[in-house]
Design a protein around this motif. Structure first.
Motif, short mmCIF file in Angstrom:
data_model
loop_
_atom_site.label_atom_id
_atom_site.label_comp_id
_atom_site.label_asym_id
_atom_site.label_seq_id
_atom_site.Cartn_x
_atom_site.Cartn_y
_atom_site.Cartn_z
N LEU A 44 0.56 -1.23 0.21
CA LEU A 44 -0.28 -0.23 0.24
C LEU A 44 0.84 1.12 -0.17
O LEU A 44 0.73 2.04 -0.92
N GLY A 45 2.50 1.40 1.00
CA GLY A 45 2.51 2.37 1.00
C GLY A 45 2.85 2.33 -0.88
O GLY A 45 3.48 3.63 -0.91
N ARG A 68 11.52 0.37 10.53
CA ARG A 68 10.32 0.56 11.33
C ARG A 68 10.12 2.20 10.97
O ARG A 68 8.32 2.53 10.29
N GLN A 69 10.59 2.72 9.86
CA GLN A 69 10.04 4.06 8.98
C GLN A 69 8.80 3.73 8.34
O GLN A 69 8.12 4.32 8.54
N ARG A 70 9.19 2.67 7.57
CA ARG A 70 8.38 2.76 6.50
C ARG A 70 6.75 2.57 6.81
O ARG A 70 5.99 2.42 6.62
N ALA A 71 7.32 1.61 8.25
CA ALA A 71 5.86 1.04 8.89
C ALA A 71 4.55 2.17 9.48
O ALA A 71 4.12 2.22 9.21
N GLU A 72 5.63 3.18 9.90
CA GLU A 72 4.86 4.08 10.54
C GLU A 72 4.41 5.45 9.70
O GLU A 72 3.48 5.96 9.21
N GLN A 73 5.32 5.17 9.01
CA GLN A 73 4.68 6.11 7.74
C GLN A 73 3.22 5.59 6.90
O GLN A 73 2.79 6.11 6.59
N THR A 74 2.94 4.19 6.82
CA THR A 74 1.75 3.52 6.49
C THR A 74 0.62 3.68 6.96
O THR A 74 -0.35 3.55 6.91
N TYR A 75 1.36 3.77 8.87
CA TYR A 75 0.46 4.02 9.65
C TYR A 75 -0.04 5.35 9.26
O TYR A 75 -1.65 5.03 9.48
N ARG A 76 0.35 6.24 8.99
CA ARG A 76 -0.23 7.59 8.98
C ARG A 76 -1.20 7.96 7.77
O ARG A 76 -2.29 8.24 7.40
N ILE A 77 -0.85 7.32 6.69
CA ILE A 77 -1.33 6.84 5.26
C ILE A 77 -2.90 6.76 5.30
O ILE A 77 -4.27 6.86 5.85
N LEU A 78 -2.75 5.29 6.64
CA LEU A 78 -4.71 4.86 7.42
C LEU A 78 -4.57 5.57 8.28
O LEU A 78 -6.55 5.71 8.30
N GLN A 79 -3.81 6.29 8.42
CA GLN A 79 -4.87 7.32 9.26
C GLN A 79 -5.06 8.88 8.65
O GLN A 79 -6.27 9.53 9.41
N ALA A 80 -4.99 9.41 7.82
CA ALA A 80 -4.96 10.59 7.16
C ALA A 80 -6.54 10.26 6.16
O ALA A 80 -7.59 9.38 6.09
N ASP A 81 -6.96 11.20 6.23
CA ASP A 81 -8.66 11.94 6.27
C ASP A 81 -8.82 11.27 4.48
O ASP A 81 -9.91 11.27 4.38
#
Ligand SMILES: Nc1ncnc2c1ncn2[C@@H]1O[C@H](COP(=O)(O)OP(=O)(O)OP(=O)(O)O)[C@@H](O)[C@H]1O
Ligand SMILES: [Mg+2]
Length: 383
Positions: free
Chosen positions: A144-145, A241-254
């Motif tokens: 997804l990222g 780790r950085q990539r997992a965090e980035q993807t988490y941010r996509i999942l949290q985005a509006d």
């Protein structure tokens, strides 16, 4: 089909048409229809709303994969032919996640060719990249990222793995990236560097994450392979780790919309409710619940009791066997629909604000574009 309970109706078309929505994630318990829903939404987004859409499927049923033109795992989106998007100008592309290849790509982007070759050759990596619990979830997020970063899609529709629990999709990547970020591995390697057989049992005892299968495959080689693996993978830890965090941010985005999929069965609905709670905690945007494979009587105004009473009277009069039978079938469907509505209330009472769409159980499996179109229509409120 409008749901006939108190929950607000889910307007799937509003979501699919909204240029601000860039990612739709379909989650739910095993076997409820996540893959079908994801593919149906993506098709509708392309055909009806003219969006350049990609659907990331995970383990689609073979016949569905074939009708999307996916004959093998190939990890890159392929345009789906034979859809009706001439008027809308949309496109549908589909891919099946290749977990191992995605993992390889991640390694390659984070390390040089020689180190990558060492990692690929390592049996520990080979076992983990294809069997490790959570790898599939992690790699789905990774993919997804990647799709997101490419910036070429109006809409990315993501199917999620057939996990035992829907929550695994959210939990596994964090678990895996914690594992990969090295602290735990380094802890394990301390005794490994000291050498000795007793350390092997220490490692296996303290590290419940290894499945028996992995241990069996790796056997006594485990420790040396593991240290080689860690040494080689060292440069990528931060990256993971950085990539997992980035993807988490996509999942949290509006721009993201989560759709929960549930069958009208207690376990699946309970699972959806847990998941909805978790999304709230994680501040991830829940767009609605799709109740899939529901039953609804064709004549809802005729109650099961009336139908059964009428069938009884026809039996008594004689000569109307077929009509009496039809009335009994109607009564059975009406009773099932009532049970399903009760089950759905487990969710709607806990989350009264969450919109719901109901999709009827089709007479046969959904394995082609026409079938997906029917599901998409059923999900939307306008048709
Ligand atoms: N509304 C429906 N009516 C009839 N059959 C359906 C419906 N929705 C899904 N199916 C069928 O149910 C089966 C399971 O669906 P699907 O593969 O989409 O579930 P899933 O949640 O992705 O499963 P898994 O957790 O194993 O990935 C498929 O054979 C599909 O064709
Ligand atoms: Mg699936």
């Amino acid at each position: 089909m409008p749901p006939d309970h108190a929950a607000p109706p889910l307007d799937v078309d509003r979501i699919l048409a909204d240029p601000g929505v860039r990612t739709v994630v379909c989650c739910g318990a095993g076997g409820v229809g996540k893959t079908t829903t994801a593919a149906a939404l993506a098709l509708r987004a392309a055909e009806r709303h003219g969006r350049r859409t990609v659907v990331l499927t995970i383990d689609p049923a073979r016949r569905l994969a074939q009708s999307l033109g996916l004959t093998e795992l190939d990890n890159t989106p392929r345009q789906v032919k034979g859809i009706d998007a001439v008027g809308s100008g949309g496109e549908l592309h589909a891919m099946m996640l290749d977990m191992k290849r995605t993992f390889d790509e991640v390694v390659l982007t984070h390390t040089d060719a020689q180190k990558a070759a060492d990692i690929f050759a390592n049996p520990f990596y080979q076992a983990m990249s294809s069997t490790f619990a959570g790898t599939q979830e992690y790699m789905a997020m990774e993919k997804l990222g990647q799709l997101h970063a490419g910036g070429e899609w109006d809409l990315i529709v993501v199917d999620t793995p057939p996990s035992r629990s829907a929550l695994d999709f959210l939990d596994a990547p964090a678990r895996l990236s914690r594992f990969l970020d090295g602290r735990m591995l380094r802890l394990l390697l301390a005794p490994a560097r000291a050498g000795g057989r007793s350390m092997f049992s220490l490692v296996t005892a303290s590290f419940g994450m290894f499945s028996r299968a992995v241990q069996k495959v790796l056997g006594a080689q485990l420790l040396s392979d593991l240290s080689g693996f860690v040494a080689a993978l060292d440069s990528t830890f931060g990256g993971f780790r950085q990539r997992a965090e980035q993807t988490y941010r996509i999942l949290q985005a509006d721009e993201t919309a989560f759709l929960l999929v549930a069958a009208p069965e207690p376990d699946a609905v309970r699972e959806a409710a847990y998941f909805a709670g978790r999304l709230g905690e994680e501040r991830m945007p829940l767009a609605g619940l799709v109740l899939n494979r529901v039953h609804r009587p064709v004549a809802p105004q005729l109650s099961a009791e009336h139908a059964l009473a009428a069938a009884g009277r026809l039996d008594a009069d004689g000569g109307h066997g077929a009509t009496a039978e039809a009335l009994r079938v109607h009564a059975a469907v009406a009773q099932q629909a009532a049970r399903e509505r009760q089950v759905a209330q487990l969710f709607t009472e806990a989350f009264p604000q969450v919109p719901v769409a109901a999709v009827r159980a089709q007479p046969a499996d959904v394995h082609d574009v026409d079938g997906l179109r029917t599901i998409g229509q059923a999900m939307s409120q306008v048709d």
